[in-house]
Design a protein around this motif. Structure first.
Motif, PDB file in Angstrom:
ATOM      1  N   THR A   9     -45.743 -28.905  78.172  1.00 30.03           N
ATOM      2  CA  THR A   9     -44.636 -27.958  78.101  1.00 30.03           C
ATOM      3  C   THR A   9     -43.352 -28.660  77.659  1.00 30.03           C
ATOM      4  N   VAL A  37     -46.395 -28.477  71.603  1.00 27.77           N
ATOM      5  CA  VAL A  37     -45.608 -27.759  72.596  1.00 27.77           C
ATOM      6  C   VAL A  37     -46.409 -26.546  73.054  1.00 27.77           C
ATOM      7  N   ARG A  55     -37.400 -25.657  74.038  1.00 26.17           N
ATOM      8  CA  ARG A  55     -38.297 -26.799  74.227  1.00 26.17           C
ATOM      9  C   ARG A  55     -38.677 -27.433  72.889  1.00 26.17           C
ATOM     10  N   ILE A  56     -38.836 -26.594  71.875  1.00 21.77           N
ATOM     11  CA  ILE A  56     -39.100 -27.118  70.536  1.00 21.77           C
ATOM     12  C   ILE A  56     -37.923 -27.959  70.052  1.00 21.77           C
ATOM     13  N   VAL A  59     -37.963 -31.331  71.787  1.00 24.84           N
ATOM     14  CA  VAL A  59     -39.001 -32.229  71.263  1.00 24.84           C
ATOM     15  C   VAL A  59     -38.591 -32.768  69.897  1.00 24.84           C
TER      16      VAL A  59
END
Length: 205
Positions: A9, A37, A55-56, A59
């Motif tokens: 995650t 992800v 979250r993308i 990352v």
């Protein structure tokens, strides 16, 4: 080509993630590591996640300076639930000639019998597992009792595991979230770039 698959995650991605991914790449001779992800894990339906685009972005910020790391949207661009076996099937169509190494922690290896079609998973990918240190400080590469239990549930799994020796940092995404909520510093736990995304998006407030 050897291709590493690193799923999670990543809420948020931290230095422990980066070290494990890079040590796996180096020790196993991986050409690339795909950072996959994931959405909601079928085994963790009670966990609330940050928005997927946040979250993308984190990352992307974390891996931007490493040419061997690549963001993958294979899970988030399809409807849930997201099972590892389905992810592997999709990626094997995309990379039919590549050899897959699925990067995971020891806790995930222990939980493997709970995953969907674990027998099929080990046919499609070698499991690259973070080796834990024993009391002497050396890394353990064998756990006869643990493997005996795993073998009884997933025959042949021990032959599909390779160990990755990497520094183990006591960092967890949940702890980072907690520290941010409490107004405490997370410097040196995430990269500066990830920290900027967290601050700009006001995550974990």
């Amino acid at each position: 080509m050897r291709l590493g698959l690193f799923g999670g995650t990543f809420d948020p991605p931290h230095l422990g993630h980066l070290i494990l991914a890079d040590e796996s790449r180096s020790q196993l001779g991986l050409e690339k590591v795909l950072w996959i992800v994931s959405g909601q894990s079928p085994l963790k339906l009670d966990r609330e996640l940050s928005p997927v685009e946040a979250r993308i972005e984190m990352v992307q910020a974390a891996i931007a300076d490493n040419p061997h790391f690549v963001l993958s949207r294979v899970d988030i661009d399809r409807p849930p639930p997201h099972y590892t076996i389905e992810t592997l099937k999709i990626l094997q169509k995309e990379f039919p000639r590549d050899e897959f190494y699925f990067i995971m922690g020891e806790d995930s290896l222990r939980d493997l019998p709970k995953w969907r079609e674990p027998q099929e998973i080990i046919k499609r990918a070698t499991l690259a597992v973070l080796a834990r240190p024993n009391p002497s400080g050396r890394k353990e590469r064998e756990d006869p009792k643990g493997f005996a239990d795993l073998e009884s549930k997933i025959p042949g799994v021990s032959s599909r595991v390779v160990w990755v020796n990497a520094p183990q940092l006591e960092i967890a995404s949940s702890e980072i979230q907690k520290r941010i909520r409490e107004g405490r510093s997370v410097r040196y736990m995430v990269t500066d770039e990830v920290r900027r995304v967290i601050e700009e998006r006001r995550l974990y407030q």
